[in-house]
Design an enzyme around this catalytic site. Structure first.
Site, mmCIF file in Angstrom:
data_model
loop_
_atom_site.group_PDB
_atom_site.id
_atom_site.type_symbol
_atom_site.label_atom_id
_atom_site.label_comp_id
_atom_site.label_asym_id
_atom_site.label_seq_id
_atom_site.Cartn_x
_atom_site.Cartn_y
_atom_site.Cartn_z
ATOM 1 N N SER A 128 -5.039 -10.144 -16.923
ATOM 2 C CA SER A 128 -3.537 -9.880 -16.621
ATOM 3 C C SER A 128 -3.211 -8.934 -17.674
ATOM 4 C CB SER A 128 -3.151 -11.378 -16.637
ATOM 5 O OG SER A 128 -3.204 -11.819 -18.076
ATOM 6 N N UNK A 177 0.884 -1.296 0.014
ATOM 7 C CA UNK A 177 0.153 -0.050 -0.056
ATOM 8 C C UNK A 177 0.740 1.525 0.041
ATOM 9 N N GLY A 212 -10.374 -13.750 -14.063
ATOM 10 C CA GLY A 212 -9.659 -12.524 -13.791
ATOM 11 C C GLY A 212 -9.153 -12.069 -15.261
ATOM 12 N N ASP A 241 -8.890 -4.106 -5.043
ATOM 13 C CA ASP A 241 -7.495 -3.592 -4.606
ATOM 14 C C ASP A 241 -6.374 -4.522 -5.472
ATOM 15 O OD1 ASP A 241 -5.676 -2.112 -3.103
ATOM 16 O OD2 ASP A 241 -6.940 -2.157 -1.425
ATOM 17 N N ASP A 252 -14.861 2.417 1.827
ATOM 18 C CA ASP A 252 -14.136 1.385 1.571
ATOM 19 C C ASP A 252 -14.494 0.678 0.401
ATOM 20 O OD1 ASP A 252 -12.245 1.395 3.928
ATOM 21 O OD2 ASP A 252 -14.034 1.173 4.821
ATOM 22 N N LYS A 285 0.724 2.930 -3.424
ATOM 23 C CA LYS A 285 -0.459 3.795 -3.925
ATOM 24 C C LYS A 285 -0.096 5.177 -4.052
ATOM 25 C CE LYS A 285 -3.508 0.275 -2.003
ATOM 26 N NZ LYS A 285 -4.123 -0.025 -3.320
ATOM 27 N N ASP A 321 -11.210 0.027 7.143
ATOM 28 C CA ASP A 321 -10.215 -0.571 7.498
ATOM 29 C C ASP A 321 -9.020 0.025 7.436
ATOM 30 O OD1 ASP A 321 -10.468 -0.497 4.631
ATOM 31 O OD2 ASP A 321 -9.609 -2.657 4.480
ATOM 32 N N HIS A 368 -17.789 9.776 0.573
ATOM 33 C CA HIS A 368 -17.017 10.018 1.982
ATOM 34 C C HIS A 368 -15.462 9.012 1.727
ATOM 35 C CE1 HIS A 368 -20.105 12.247 3.690
ATOM 36 N NE2 HIS A 368 -20.974 11.241 3.623
ATOM 37 N N SER A 369 -15.235 8.738 0.773
ATOM 38 C CA SER A 369 -13.678 7.966 0.452
ATOM 39 C C SER A 369 -14.026 6.599 1.204
ATOM 40 C CB SER A 369 -12.684 8.811 0.859
ATOM 41 O OG SER A 369 -12.475 9.876 0.105
#
EC number: 2.7.9.3
Length: 367
Positions: free
Chosen positions: A160, A38, A158, A88, A71, A41, A246, A68-69
């Protein structure tokens, strides 16, 4: 599978992969990236400026957007069901590919728990250099798969991209009752704040990248970063909390400030109650601080008042966390019961670190 069996499964899988790598090329993932986890970021101030031209979206069924930003986004399907949508991903914080997969998946799943929900489905987000041994990527994906399995969700593919810097994470869809959604903007005066993991992962990971952290601390930080917030969040079924988030890339004070600002209150933090990972204070005193901590400080410093706090402690409070714990606002009368329930369900830590007071001149006061 009960909690004890899940923990045993995790240990067995981790030990198995340490003795049977399934790839030939020796690799140090942390040496392939400029910043780890993190801490890599974009800073909150930079992001805020980029988003200035993007209009807010309003919809009667959009229960939580990005005003409100928070999660994750929450969208109501019907009177009984709402979807939690989040994603994420980040760069490696450890050299072991399997552990990197575990850590990144743990971090990606966390937002669903912070919103009071349960993850249902996840998809991989992969950036990896095609010139490297495919077995390395396979172990990253295996780590992600195993952690999603532990969460009770399913992993369904997913996307790639060929990239010189490896990155991995998940998009996650979770579920929650519309009346049980938690946000980071509903803390109430009289609440206390409960934190469920110690701070210091960004600083420790910076030290790991520099090769100056002892193995015991490496093992401890890996244990913390691979521990799902699922176990702490199980207590939400027993005790109603007012607000939650979090603690991740914006650091403890960044996420605390967002909760205070969104709730239009002030939060008082008692530093002596906050747990730190071993070696964190020593590394901070030596100046081993990720760049993200300084970006976090620049973003919230005008909203925070420090009262007699040493510089190195301040650095830790701004340190960007990877797969950090939950920060929960709960009525004071229920706080001890919440802490006890969290620990009983298997949370690594849970302790009261602050309280909510009427709005003062700053959103956060640290004593």
């Amino acid at each position: 599978m009960d909690i004890k069996k899940l923990k045993l499964h995790h240990r067995l899988e981790t030990n198995k992969l340490k003795t049977n790598k399934h790839y030939e090329e020796e690799v140090k993932l942390t040496q392939m990236v400029r910043a780890a986890g993190u801490a890599a970021k974009l800073g909150p101030e930079y992001l805020a400026k980029a988003l200035e031209i993007i209009p807010q979206v309003f919809n009667k069924d959009l229960l939580v957007g990005y005003e409100h930003s928070d999660d994750a986004a929450v969208y109501r399907i019907n009177s009984e069901t709402a979807l939690i949508l989040t994603l994420d991903f980040f760069t490696p914080v450890v050299d072991d590919p399997y552990l990197f997969g575990l850590i990144s998946a743990t971090n990606s799943l966390s937002d669903v728990y912070a919103m009071g929900g349960k993850p249902l489905v996840a998809m991989n987000i992969v950036c990896f250099p095609a010139c490297k041994d495919v077995g390395i990527l396979a172990q990253i994906l295996k780590g992600g798969f195993d952690k999603v399995q532990e969460s009770g969700a399913i992993l369904v593919g997913g996307h790639s991209v060929d990239d010189n810097e490896p990155k991995y994470g998940l998009s996650v869809c979770g579920i929650v009752h519309p009346g049980r959604v938690l946000s980071n903007s509903a803390a109430k005066v009289g609440d206390v704040l409960v934190l469920t993991k110690p701070l210091g992962t960004g600083i420790i990971n910076t030290g790991i990248k520099a090769g100056i952290v002892g193995q015991q601390t490496v093992d401890e930080v890996v244990k913390i970063m691979t521990h799902l917030n699922k176990y702490a969040a199980l207590a939400f079924d027993d005790i109603r909390v007012n607000s939650a988030t979090d603690v991740t890339g914006f650091g403890f004070l960044g996420h605390t400030m967002e909760m205070a600002r969104g709730s239009d209150v002030t939060i008082e933090i008692t530093v002596a109650q906050i747990p730190f990972i071993a070696e964190t204070e020593e590394l901070a005193k030596s100046g081993i601080i990720p760049a993200g901590a300084y970006r976090n400080r620049d973003f919230v410093k005008n909203d925070v008042r420090m009262e007699g706090i040493a510089d190195h402690i301040s650095d830790i409070l701004y340190d960007p966390q990877t797969a950090g714990g939950l920060l929960v606002s709960v009525p004071e009368n229920d706080a001890k019961a919440l802490v006890a329930k969290m620990l009983a369900y298997g949370s690594l830590d849970a302790r009261i670190v602050g309280r909510v007071i009427p709005k003062a001149d700053k959103y956060v006061i640290v004593r």
